[in-house]
Design a protein around this motif. Structure first.
Motif, PDB file in Angstrom:
ATOM      1  N   ASP A   3       0.793  -1.313   0.072  1.00  0.00           N
ATOM      2  CA  ASP A   3       0.034  -0.036   0.002  1.00  0.00           C
ATOM      3  C   ASP A   3       0.895   1.236   0.060  1.00  0.00           C
ATOM      4  N   ALA A  42      -7.680   0.447   8.258  1.00  0.00           N
ATOM      5  CA  ALA A  42      -6.394  -0.378   8.814  1.00  0.00           C
ATOM      6  C   ALA A  42      -5.128  -0.136   7.847  1.00  0.00           C
ATOM      7  N   ARG A  43      -5.652  -0.342   6.425  1.00  0.00           N
ATOM      8  CA  ARG A  43      -4.395  -0.210   5.545  1.00  0.00           C
ATOM      9  C   ARG A  43      -3.563   1.032   6.017  1.00  0.00           C
ATOM     10  N   THR A  45      -3.777   3.018   8.719  1.00  0.00           N
ATOM     11  CA  THR A  45      -2.868   3.024   9.852  1.00  0.00           C
ATOM     12  C   THR A  45      -1.655   2.360   9.755  1.00  0.00           C
ATOM     13  N   ALA A  46      -1.611   1.342   8.961  1.00  0.00           N
ATOM     14  CA  ALA A  46      -0.174   0.588   8.933  1.00  0.00           C
ATOM     15  C   ALA A  46       0.751   1.435   8.253  1.00  0.00           C
TER      16      ALA A  46
END
Length: 261
Positions: A3, A42-43, A45-46
């Motif tokens: 990402d 979620a992605r 935040t990563a």
């Protein structure tokens, strides 16, 4: 695939287009796009600090979904997460569906935590105003297309997105909201044109009295309308106000903003 901020911007855009396109049906069915938004969160935040504003965008839209469903506690929770990650669109928090929350002490506390610059606030007003303008133009275009006998396709003209470097990342969230609105309205217009074209093509093949001169006139008239709408959209392009303050300050007092209509 790894990402990136750009790939998640595209992902969020697609999720929002889906919500805008199928919003009413998905709210009834319960499949309201929240899974896509949670995936973006979620992605994002990563990605760490670089993705924080995209996580804020996901929570801000989950806030909007919760408001639409009358779920006050989840709405406040998502707004809390959005503000913590950089959300600061104080303009949208004055939209009609959200105004009942103004009396909630938790909402008021979150609103008072947000900071904005005058320059960014100017753009936020423009972005929300443009969403309203384009929605009205889409409705007018659908009215103008009633009875058209041609088989042309009319793209809804859209004003260019601002390219200035914003003072806060929260403005980028609303830019995506506008871009998704533009895409959803254009897709709906094209779909309606294709349906009209299919019917007109079939009728012209079986109807010996089909008015071909009228069809050619309708095509020219539609092109003229499109050209005028595009000129108007170009003229609405955002222009940064010279000397607009770029210092971070609290958002205008709750209730002092009139949402663009």
């Amino acid at each position: 695939m790894v990402d990136t901020v750009n790939s998640l911007v595209a992902r969020l855009h697609d999720v929002l287009v889906g919500l805008l396109t199928d919003g009413a049906a998905t709210l009834v069915s319960g499949q309201d796009g929240s899974a896509g938004l949670r995936d973006v969160i979620a992605r994002a935040t990563a990605l760490g600090p670089d993705g924080a504003w995209l996580a804020a965008a996901g929570h801000a839209n989950l806030f909007g979904l919760a408001v639409a469903r009358g779920q006050v506690d989840p709405a406040v929770s998502h707004l809390d997460a959005a503000v913590a990650a950089g959300f600061n669109d104080c303009v949208v928090l004055h939209a009609a569906p959200i105004r009942p929350l103004h009396h909630d002490s938790r909402f008021r506390a979150l609103y008072e935590r947000m900071r904005i610059t005058r320059a960014d606030l100017d753009e936020l007003f423009w972005l929300h105003r443009e969403m309203q303008i384009m929605s009205r133009e889409a409705q007018q275009a659908s009215v103008d297309n009633i009875g058209r006998l041609d088989t042309g396709v009319s793209l809804l003209p859209q004003a260019p997105l601002p390219t200035r470097e914003p003072n806060t990342h929260g403005v980028l969230i609303t830019r995506i909201d506008l871009a998704a609105t533009q895409t959803a309205l254009r897709r709906a217009a094209v779909k309606a044109d294709f349906q009209r074209n299919s019917g007109n093509t079939s009728l012209s093949l079986i109807d010996d009295t089909w008015d071909h001169p009228r069809a050619r006139y309708d095509a020219r008239h539609a092109d003229e309308l499109d050209a005028r709408r595009q000129q108007a959209a170009d003229a609405r392009a955002f222009v940064e106000r010279p000397g607009a303050d770029t210092a971070l300050v609290p958002c205008p007092p709750l209730g002092s903003i009139t949402y663009p209509g």
